[in-house]
Design a protein around this motif. Structure first.
Motif, PDB file in Angstrom:
ATOM      1  N   TRP A 138       0.831  -1.206   0.000  1.00 50.37           N
ATOM      2  CA  TRP A 138       0.000   0.000   0.000  1.00 50.37           C
ATOM      3  C   TRP A 138       0.866   1.257   0.000  1.00 50.37           C
ATOM      4  O   TRP A 138       0.421   2.323  -0.454  1.00 50.37           O
ATOM      5  CB  TRP A 138      -0.945  -0.012   1.195  1.00 50.37           C
ATOM      6  CG  TRP A 138      -1.946  -1.117   1.116  1.00 50.37           C
ATOM      7  CD1 TRP A 138      -1.935  -2.301   1.796  1.00 50.37           C
ATOM      8  CD2 TRP A 138      -3.093  -1.169   0.259  1.00 50.37           C
ATOM      9  NE1 TRP A 138      -3.007  -3.076   1.425  1.00 50.37           N
ATOM     10  CE2 TRP A 138      -3.728  -2.402   0.486  1.00 50.37           C
ATOM     11  CE3 TRP A 138      -3.639  -0.283  -0.673  1.00 50.37           C
ATOM     12  CZ2 TRP A 138      -4.893  -2.781  -0.180  1.00 50.37           C
ATOM     13  CZ3 TRP A 138      -4.802  -0.643  -1.342  1.00 50.37           C
ATOM     14  CH2 TRP A 138      -5.413  -1.884  -1.085  1.00 50.37           C
ATOM     15  N   CYS A 139       2.107   1.138   0.478  1.00 48.81           N
ATOM     16  CA  CYS A 139       3.001   2.302   0.496  1.00 48.81           C
ATOM     17  C   CYS A 139       3.413   2.708  -0.917  1.00 48.81           C
ATOM     18  O   CYS A 139       3.512   3.898  -1.224  1.00 48.81           O
ATOM     19  CB  CYS A 139       4.238   2.007   1.340  1.00 48.81           C
ATOM     20  SG  CYS A 139       3.888   1.879   3.110  1.00 48.81           S
ATOM     21  N   TYR A 140       3.674   1.727  -1.773  1.00 51.01           N
ATOM     22  CA  TYR A 140       4.047   2.050  -3.158  1.00 51.01           C
ATOM     23  C   TYR A 140       2.843   2.642  -3.881  1.00 51.01           C
ATOM     24  O   TYR A 140       2.966   3.600  -4.646  1.00 51.01           O
ATOM     25  CB  TYR A 140       4.542   0.791  -3.860  1.00 51.01           C
ATOM     26  CG  TYR A 140       5.322   1.037  -5.143  1.00 51.01           C
ATOM     27  CD1 TYR A 140       5.774   2.307  -5.503  1.00 51.01           C
ATOM     28  CD2 TYR A 140       5.627  -0.018  -5.994  1.00 51.01           C
ATOM     29  CE1 TYR A 140       6.491   2.519  -6.671  1.00 51.01           C
ATOM     30  CE2 TYR A 140       6.350   0.181  -7.165  1.00 51.01           C
ATOM     31  CZ  TYR A 140       6.774   1.441  -7.503  1.00 51.01           C
ATOM     32  OH  TYR A 140       7.485   1.640  -8.667  1.00 51.01           O
ATOM     33  N   ILE A 141       1.662   2.101  -3.611  1.00 50.79           N
ATOM     34  CA  ILE A 141       0.441   2.666  -4.200  1.00 50.79           C
ATOM     35  C   ILE A 141       0.241   4.095  -3.708  1.00 50.79           C
ATOM     36  O   ILE A 141      -0.054   5.007  -4.488  1.00 50.79           O
ATOM     37  CB  ILE A 141      -0.777   1.794  -3.852  1.00 50.79           C
ATOM     38  CG1 ILE A 141      -0.655   0.418  -4.519  1.00 50.79           C
ATOM     39  CG2 ILE A 141      -2.078   2.480  -4.284  1.00 50.79           C
ATOM     40  CD1 ILE A 141      -1.654  -0.610  -4.008  1.00 50.79           C
ATOM     41  N   GLY A 142       0.422   4.305  -2.396  1.00 59.32           N
ATOM     42  CA  GLY A 142       0.291   5.650  -1.846  1.00 59.32           C
ATOM     43  C   GLY A 142       1.308   6.612  -2.430  1.00 59.32           C
ATOM     44  O   GLY A 142       0.995   7.784  -2.693  1.00 59.32           O
ATOM     45  N   LYS A 143       2.521   6.122  -2.628  1.00 61.33           N
ATOM     46  CA  LYS A 143       3.566   6.949  -3.237  1.00 61.33           C
ATOM     47  C   LYS A 143       3.155   7.397  -4.633  1.00 61.33           C
ATOM     48  O   LYS A 143       3.261   8.576  -4.985  1.00 61.33           O
ATOM     49  CB  LYS A 143       4.870   6.162  -3.302  1.00 61.33           C
ATOM     50  CG  LYS A 143       6.042   6.896  -3.975  1.00 61.33           C
ATOM     51  CD  LYS A 143       7.286   6.018  -3.984  1.00 61.33           C
ATOM     52  CE  LYS A 143       8.490   6.759  -4.561  1.00 61.33           C
ATOM     53  NZ  LYS A 143       8.314   7.143  -5.972  1.00 61.33           N
ATOM     54  N   ARG A 144       2.671   6.444  -5.428  1.00 62.19           N
ATOM     55  CA  ARG A 144       2.281   6.789  -6.798  1.00 62.19           C
ATOM     56  C   ARG A 144       1.064   7.715  -6.818  1.00 62.19           C
ATOM     57  O   ARG A 144       1.000   8.660  -7.619  1.00 62.19           O
ATOM     58  CB  ARG A 144       1.999   5.506  -7.585  1.00 62.19           C
ATOM     59  CG  ARG A 144       1.768   5.749  -9.062  1.00 62.19           C
ATOM     60  CD  ARG A 144       2.994   6.378  -9.763  1.00 62.19           C
ATOM     61  NE  ARG A 144       3.943   5.352 -10.170  1.00 62.19           N
ATOM     62  CZ  ARG A 144       5.175   5.269  -9.677  1.00 62.19           C
ATOM     63  NH1 ARG A 144       5.607   6.112  -8.758  1.00 62.19           N
ATOM     64  NH2 ARG A 144       6.001   4.335 -10.100  1.00 62.19           N
ATOM     65  N   ASN A 145       0.114   7.471  -5.934  1.00 62.03           N
ATOM     66  CA  ASN A 145      -1.058   8.349  -5.880  1.00 62.03           C
ATOM     67  C   ASN A 145      -0.670   9.762  -5.452  1.00 62.03           C
ATOM     68  O   ASN A 145      -1.219  10.748  -5.962  1.00 62.03           O
ATOM     69  CB  ASN A 145      -2.109   7.776  -4.925  1.00 62.03           C
ATOM     70  CG  ASN A 145      -2.842   6.581  -5.512  1.00 62.03           C
ATOM     71  OD1 ASN A 145      -2.708   6.293  -6.711  1.00 62.03           O
ATOM     72  ND2 ASN A 145      -3.604   5.883  -4.690  1.00 62.03           N
ATOM     73  N   LEU A 146       0.261   9.866  -4.505  1.00 62.76           N
ATOM     74  CA  LEU A 146       0.752  11.183  -4.102  1.00 62.76           C
ATOM     75  C   LEU A 146       1.392  11.897  -5.286  1.00 62.76           C
ATOM     76  O   LEU A 146       1.101  13.074  -5.552  1.00 62.76           O
ATOM     77  CB  LEU A 146       1.769  11.043  -2.968  1.00 62.76           C
ATOM     78  CG  LEU A 146       2.520  12.319  -2.570  1.00 62.76           C
ATOM     79  CD1 LEU A 146       1.561  13.367  -2.011  1.00 62.76           C
ATOM     80  CD2 LEU A 146       3.613  12.000  -1.554  1.00 62.76           C
ATOM     81  N   GLU A 147       2.241  11.192  -5.999  1.00 60.55           N
ATOM     82  CA  GLU A 147       2.915  11.788  -7.160  1.00 60.55           C
ATOM     83  C   GLU A 147       1.909  12.213  -8.225  1.00 60.55           C
ATOM     84  O   GLU A 147       2.027  13.300  -8.802  1.00 60.55           O
ATOM     85  CB  GLU A 147       3.916  10.788  -7.742  1.00 60.55           C
ATOM     86  CG  GLU A 147       5.099  10.525  -6.829  1.00 60.55           C
ATOM     87  CD  GLU A 147       5.889   9.292  -7.206  1.00 60.55           C
ATOM     88  OE1 GLU A 147       6.994   9.112  -6.660  1.00 60.55           O
ATOM     89  OE2 GLU A 147       5.409   8.484  -8.033  1.00 60.55           O
ATOM     90  N   ASN A 148       0.922  11.360  -8.471  1.00 57.24           N
ATOM     91  CA  ASN A 148      -0.087  11.701  -9.485  1.00 57.24           C
ATOM     92  C   ASN A 148      -0.942  12.877  -9.039  1.00 57.24           C
ATOM     93  O   ASN A 148      -1.332  13.727  -9.856  1.00 57.24           O
ATOM     94  CB  ASN A 148      -0.961  10.484  -9.778  1.00 57.24           C
ATOM     95  CG  ASN A 148      -0.217   9.401 -10.547  1.00 57.24           C
ATOM     96  OD1 ASN A 148       0.793   9.674 -11.199  1.00 57.24           O
ATOM     97  ND2 ASN A 148      -0.684   8.167 -10.467  1.00 57.24           N
ATOM     98  N   GLY A 149      -1.246  12.929  -7.742  1.00 54.55           N
ATOM     99  CA  GLY A 149      -2.018  14.059  -7.227  1.00 54.55           C
ATOM    100  C   GLY A 149      -1.251  15.364  -7.342  1.00 54.55           C
ATOM    101  O   GLY A 149      -1.813  16.393  -7.741  1.00 54.55           O
ATOM    102  N   LEU A 150       0.035  15.340  -6.998  1.00 52.98           N
ATOM    103  CA  LEU A 150       0.851  16.550  -7.104  1.00 52.98           C
ATOM    104  C   LEU A 150       1.036  16.956  -8.565  1.00 52.98           C
ATOM    105  O   LEU A 150       1.054  18.146  -8.887  1.00 52.98           O
ATOM    106  CB  LEU A 150       2.206  16.325  -6.434  1.00 52.98           C
ATOM    107  CG  LEU A 150       2.165  16.080  -4.921  1.00 52.98           C
ATOM    108  CD1 LEU A 150       3.568  15.824  -4.392  1.00 52.98           C
ATOM    109  CD2 LEU A 150       1.518  17.259  -4.194  1.00 52.98           C
ATOM    110  N   ALA A 151       1.149  15.957  -9.440  1.00 54.12           N
ATOM    111  CA  ALA A 151       1.287  16.257 -10.868  1.00 54.12           C
ATOM    112  C   ALA A 151       0.044  16.974 -11.393  1.00 54.12           C
ATOM    113  O   ALA A 151       0.136  17.848 -12.268  1.00 54.12           O
ATOM    114  CB  ALA A 151       1.536  14.979 -11.654  1.00 54.12           C
TER     115      ALA A 151
END
Length: 226
Positions: A17-30
């Protein structure tokens, strides 16, 4: 110039879930990058070990680990893995639990602190998680870690020396102590600007919303002080 928003992320390399959260954070900031006044953000990763008693060379697959750790049947463990694999796919990640090598992650965390000191933490965090969840690499092995450090633009000899010396183990323990002080008992956990706590792999839209909110608060504070 308004100071950047600081996002401190507690996570474990072995946490899907941490890798998913990392990617979602990056996509949200993008998604906020196209704003007329795009939020400026500084992300830092912090150490959290979900299962510090895991051996370096765990015998069995990820379903075996889950069954033992969670006290569930093999079928239930596989259902859990299938679910997270689907969520990961929605985030653009292709998890390969069939080849994943479950291991102790403390040295991976030490390497992340070494990378932070070299200004390459974000690059290494991505490389380690990708290697673990999609490539079946052994992240408990010093030589494997040094090779992945090189992939992230770090000196592999210096990275290997940092692992051998255990010079960054105190930094790992300090992160874990900070997590205890914050009351963090599960990851991923995001501390936004030292004021807001966000638990779990939230959707990208949620991260975009909070980044915009905190950025607006920054601007209001600067205007009030002018």
């Amino acid at each position: 110039m308004t100071d950047a928003i600081k996002i401190d992320v507690w996570s474990d390399i072995a946490c899907p879930w941490c890798y998913i959260g990392k990617r979602n954070l990056e996509n949200g900031l993008a998604a906020t990058a196209a704003d007329d006044d795009a939020p400026q953000v500084e992300v830092t990763y912090h150490s959290f070990e979900l299962s510090p008693d895991t051996p370096v060379d765990f015998e069995g697959g990820e379903a075996d680990y889950l069954a033992r750790h969670k006290g569930v049947s093999a079928a239930q463990a596989q259902q859990m893995l299938d679910r997270v694999t689907g969520v990961a796919a929605d985030a653009g990640l292709e998890y390969r639990f069939d080849i994943l090598k479950h291991t102790n992650t403390v040295k991976a965390h030490e390497l992340l602190h070494y990378a932070k000191a070299q200004g390459r933490q974000l690059e290494l965090a991505e490389r380690l998680m990708s290697a673990y969840f999609t490539e079946g690499r052994h992240l408990g092995d010093d030589e494997e870690l040094a090779a992945l450090a090189a992939d992230a633009g770090l000196d592999p000899i210096a990275a290997r020396a940092a692992l051998t010396s255990r010079a960054f183990l105190p930094a790992v323990r300090a992160d874990q102590e900070q997590a205890r002080e914050y009351g963090i008992n599960g990851v991923p956990f995001f501390v936004i600007d030292g004021r807001y706590g966000v638990s779990g792999a939230q959707p990208a839209e949620a991260f975009a919303q909070i980044a915009r909110q905190v950025w607006a608060e920054h601007r209001e504070a600067v205007t009030a002080q002018a």
